[in-house]
Design a protein around this motif. Structure first.
Motif, PDB file in Angstrom:
ATOM      1  N   PRO A 149       8.363  -2.836  -5.431  1.00 26.09           N
ATOM      2  CA  PRO A 149       8.108  -3.017  -6.726  1.00 26.09           C
ATOM      3  C   PRO A 149       6.351  -2.676  -7.253  1.00 26.09           C
ATOM      4  N   ASP A 150       5.703  -2.661  -6.017  1.00 28.59           N
ATOM      5  CA  ASP A 150       4.182  -2.267  -6.173  1.00 28.59           C
ATOM      6  C   ASP A 150       4.039  -0.786  -6.004  1.00 28.59           C
ATOM      7  N   MET A 151       4.987  -0.291  -4.929  1.00 31.22           N
ATOM      8  CA  MET A 151       4.786   1.319  -4.691  1.00 31.22           C
ATOM      9  C   MET A 151       6.191   1.888  -4.819  1.00 31.22           C
ATOM     10  N   ALA A 152       6.274   3.046  -5.558  1.00 34.69           N
ATOM     11  CA  ALA A 152       7.489   3.910  -5.252  1.00 34.69           C
ATOM     12  C   ALA A 152       7.252   5.361  -5.534  1.00 34.69           C
ATOM     13  N   GLN A 153       8.175   6.198  -4.937  1.00 37.88           N
ATOM     14  CA  GLN A 153       7.911   7.690  -4.889  1.00 37.88           C
ATOM     15  C   GLN A 153       9.084   8.446  -4.940  1.00 37.88           C
TER      16      GLN A 153
END
Length: 888
Positions: free
Chosen positions: A861-865
């Motif tokens: 939820p706080d970091m995706a790529q």
């Protein structure tokens, strides 16, 4: 009665009746329609198809053929009488006895007393079925054998008519069943309950030829075969089940010991519940099949035979894990099954270490797959829980299964532990779609048998005499000409033809050695021979171009081998033997040949081995090979029986069928002894230098060495020396100083690249303050969107995104960054904790942005790529993200 004894009694019974005993063929045959031999009659197909005359004096034969059928692997263990590997005991008649002879032979073996060499079955418990219109077979069973009419049942095409599934021989059949008693089901014979009444023998009365058809029974009968044949198959495992008084084939003396070991390794108990029993049976069945496939030279891979083996081995590991195993199990399973099978297959003893090495290597690889699959499942489960969902999509489960090799059973088990469900309907739909594709693929590859009947007259009556071991030029007579698939009496200049001679010095391709090149002369006529192939290991087919004049059937000709071609071919072929011997010295007996190809000046050698060779090992192999060349070993050829060759220690090639008389090639006494029909130099020194070029992987558990021989080696070494001298001159160093000089330069370059990378990252981070200052306010969110300079890697994006998030950690902020790198579009989304609390999930934003750049991605939820393929869509993606925030 032990299974091994059942085999012996079957064979002896038919030998006593005048049948020739034929050893089992390898599970791997050169047949475009078959991955593995799947029936006892397969090795005899050329005789049934009329392509070759049976070489058996009495026109009859008997064999116990190794068979593998893998169409319904998932069903193994659910039914209690089917195995993927089984031993098919058969007797065959090629135009000799027919229905009555086959029926009497089978009945005698089954019902004769044990003291008289029979199996001692109670005739009152035997039932038979016949084809619905086969009055002749029914009458023989009733009038000649004495089976009561009420125990003879008639069945239709689906049950009592046999064919290979493609155009070719076919005919009605009669099956023999054993009544296991009322505790196994209802009365009424095989048509009422085929669990109580177990089929043990199928007698096929092969007398017709069938045409094309899309399923069993849906095909025309084209007419009668030239002769009536018999093909029978008795299931060794099923008879063992009956004679050993056990409930099913998994509890016989061959497979039950594996189940016992599985109980020990897993802590589970066989016979406790249906699901566990199926897993125990899968372990037992697949352990045997996997072992026999490895024994015959198959190695795990991602296609063809290797894929089937990999699938079997991984199902063993999966089943053991589901039963409770926590550590490695494969070595115990393989050792146990080899112990039970060695009495029938003595060759297992010499290959035990190789089998274990291949199976254990696959187990280690799969355990790593399970580890990575578990990680991917955990990520998917976390995303589901984070979004409040409780159902894992079927497509996601299918990707885990199909792409990452993660079994659906484990996915279901772990989903239950995580409080999730799996959309099995969607998963099953994806699996069905995949199976349909595979079936269509398989059907497209499956064809009727190549028609070699055109050559049968020559194969039977005028096989080619090969003179090439003694001479390179032979006088011969043209006994056949084929042009465009048709027999002709003459050919003219420019024609592409197949020439058949009564004798020939030209070697026909076999054993990895390419066919000779050469010429055929007749007066002013000349033909250039471009290739030589063989049919039935008897007939030489010279594929040639008529370059001058013409040629008539019956002409006297001179066949001439291209001496330079032959010299180079013999060098390379003999060098292959030396490399094989050197390989086994360095790696041990588990390194077994899996194929080869050699032509003038070049060879490649494939072998079964699970590990990459080190430079030191490769150098040692090259040294031993060239030492053998330097030793000037005599190369001797000996023709002897297969049994004597084995006593000498001669190695055979897996998948190759040898006749009673074999040719042994001995180099330097015990240095190298192999069965081989190729051409060779007289002394090892005539090979010249051997340049080992390197080794590589050609699939899981299979490696390949490539090398030059003779003048090609000399040219290779000369080129390498010139290259080395040139590099030394440019580096202003002596050749022996080059390794240290190059290592020092490489280190300098590495440090320079690292400094450049750090400088580039520092520049990006330095822009962070400007990026924060240029942020947009959207509905109370601070939004930073930017395309970074071209060439920015995904790792750099992550560094910058993390730095920016730290700078705005106290705000509701979202960072979306993208770049263009070699035509790809790496992108990343980072959200602060308070933004996540307001309902913004980085993973959702990544999916939204990906739609505009033709990409996909995921994360937390706080970091995706993710990564896309359309750079020009990035600006529209940034706007879409802002629109999403506006709605929050």
């Amino acid at each position: 009665m032990k299974t091994h004894e059942i085999r012996q009694r079957f064979t002896q019974h038919f030998v006593n009746q005048g049948h020739e005993e034929v050893p089992s063929a390898s599970l791997i045959l050169d047949d475009p329609n078959l991955l593995f031999v799947n029936a006892g009659m397969v090795p005899f197909k050329p005789y049934f198809l009329g392509q070759q005359t049976p070489p058996f004096p009495n026109g009859t034969a008997t064999s116990i053929q190794k068979c593998v059928r893998t169409l319904d692997i998932e069903e193994v263990g659910i039914t209690t009488r089917h195995n993927t590997f089984f031993q098919m005991a058969g007797n065959f008649s090629f135009g000799q006895y027919f229905k009555e002879g086959a029926i009497k032979n089978a009945w005698a073996l089954l019902t004769n007393s044990v003291d008289d060499g029979g199996l001692g079955l109670d005739p009152e418990r035997l039932w038979v079925t016949v084809y619905e219109t086969d009055d002749e077979a029914a009458e023989i069973w009733n009038q000649k054998i004495g089976v009561p009419a009420e125990r003879i049942q008639r069945m239709g095409m689906e049950d009592n008519y046999w064919s290979m599934g493609i155009p070719g021989p076919c005919g009605p059949c009669s099956e023999i069943y054993y009544d296991r008693g009322p505790e196994y089901g209802q009365e009424g014979g095989p048509e009422a309950d085929d669990n109580r009444y177990m089929e043990i023998w199928n007698l096929v009365f092969m007398e017709f030829e069938r045409g094309e058809g899309d399923k069993k029974g849906n095909f025309p009968l084209l007419g009668e075969l030239p002769q009536k044949n018999i093909d029978t198959g008795m299931g060794i495992e099923r008879v063992a089940c009956i004679l050993q008084g056990v409930d099913n084939v998994y509890e016989t003396d061959l497979l039950r010991p594996v189940i016992d070991v599985a109980e020990e390794l897993t802590g589970a108990t066989y016979g406790k519940d249906q699901d566990s029993d199926v897993r125990f049976r899968v372990i037992a069945d697949h352990s045997r099949t996997g072992m026999m496939l490895i024994l015959d030279g198959v190695t795990p891979s991602n296609e063809g035979r290797g894929y089937i083996l990999r699938r079997l081995l991984r199902r063993i590991i999966r089943s053991a894990r589901l039963l409770g195993a926590t550590g490695a199990t494969m070595e115990r399973f393989m050792n146990t099954i080899m112990d039970t099978m060695t009495p029938s297959y003595p060759e297992i003893a010499d290959n035990r270490e190789r089998v274990i090495r291949a199976a254990v290597a696959e187990e280690k690889a799969f355990l790593k797959t399970l580890e990575s699959g578990t990680q991917r499942f955990d990520e998917a489960a976390a995303n589901l829980k984070g979004s409040g969902q409780k159902v894992l999509q079927g497509q996601d489960a299918f990707v885990l299964h199909d792409t990452y090799g993660f079994p659906i059973d484990l996915t279901l088990e772990m989903a239950a532990e995580a409080g999730l469900e799996v959309d099995m309907a969607a998963f099953d739909a994806a699996m069905t779609e995949q199976r349909e594709r595979a079936k269509a693929d398989n059907k497209a590859k499956k064809n009727a048998h190549a028609d070699e009947s055109l050559y049968r007259e020559w194969v039977d009556n005028q096989p080619t005499i090969f003179t090439g071991y003694e001479e390179l030029s032979s006088t011969a007579k043209v006994i056949g000409l084929v042009r465009g698939g048709q027999k002709v009496n003459e050919v003219a200049e420019g024609d592409e033809v197949e020439v058949i001679l009564d004798q020939s010095p030209l070697y026909a391709e076999s054993g990895g050695q390419l066919g000779d090149r050469g010429s055929i002369f007749a007066g002013d006529a000349q033909l250039q021979v471009n290739d030589v192939q063989q049919i039935g290991k008897k007939l030489w087919i010279h594929k040639a171009t008529v370059t001058r004049g013409g040629l008539d059937l019956g002409s006297a000709v001179t066949a001439q081998v291209d001496e330079q071609w032959r010299h180079g071919a013999t060098q390379a072929h003999t060098a292959t033997h030396l490399i094989h011997a050197a390989l086994r010295q360095v790696l041990g007996p588990t390194a077994v040949q899996a194929g080869s190809m050699n032509k003038p000046g070049y060879l490649r050698f494939d072998f079964n081995f699970t590990e990459q060779l080190s430079p030191a090992q490769l150098e040692e192999i090259a040294t031993i090979t060239n030492q053998a060349v330097d030793a000037d070993f005599a190369v001797n050829t000996i023709e002897t029986s297969r049994e004597e060759a084995e006593k000498m220690g001669a190695m055979a090639l897996f998948g190759e069928n040898y006749g009673k008389t074999v040719r042994v090639v001995e180099i330097g006494g015990p240095f190298s002894i192999e069965l081989c029909g190729g051409t060779h130099v007289a002394h090892s020194s005539q090979i010249g230098p051997v340049a080992v070029l390197g080794e590589s992987s050609v699939g899981s558990g299979a490696r390949r060495i490539e090398a030059y021989s003779g003048m090609d080696s000399f040219r290779y070494f000369s080129k390498e020396a010139a290259l080395l001298e040139g590099v030394a001159r440019d580096m202003k160093a002596k050749p022996e100083e080059l390794p240290d000089r190059i290592a020092a330069l490489a280190e300098k370059l590495k440090n320079a690249e690292k400094e450049l990378e750090n400088f580039r990252k520092a520049q990006l981070v330095a822009k962070a303050a400007d990026m924060v200052a240029s942020a947009h306010d959207v509905n109370g969110f601070k939004v930073i969107t930017m395309r970074l300079p071209e060439g920015t890697a995904a790792g750099d994006l992550r560094t910058v995104a993390a730095d920016l998030r730290g700078r705005v950690a106290d705000q509701d902020a979202l960072i979306v960054l993208a770049a263009e790198n070699d035509g790809k579009v790496p992108f990343i989304v980072a959200a602060t904790k308070s933004a996540v609390d307001r309902g913004i999930k980085a993973g959702d934003v990544v999916k939204l942005f990906g739609e505009y750049v033709d990409g996909r991605g995921g994360g937390k939820p706080d970091m995706a790529q993710g990564q896309g393929a359309t750079p020009e869509g990035a600006e529209r993606g940034f706007e879409a993200v802002k629109e999403l925030l506006q709605s929050k």
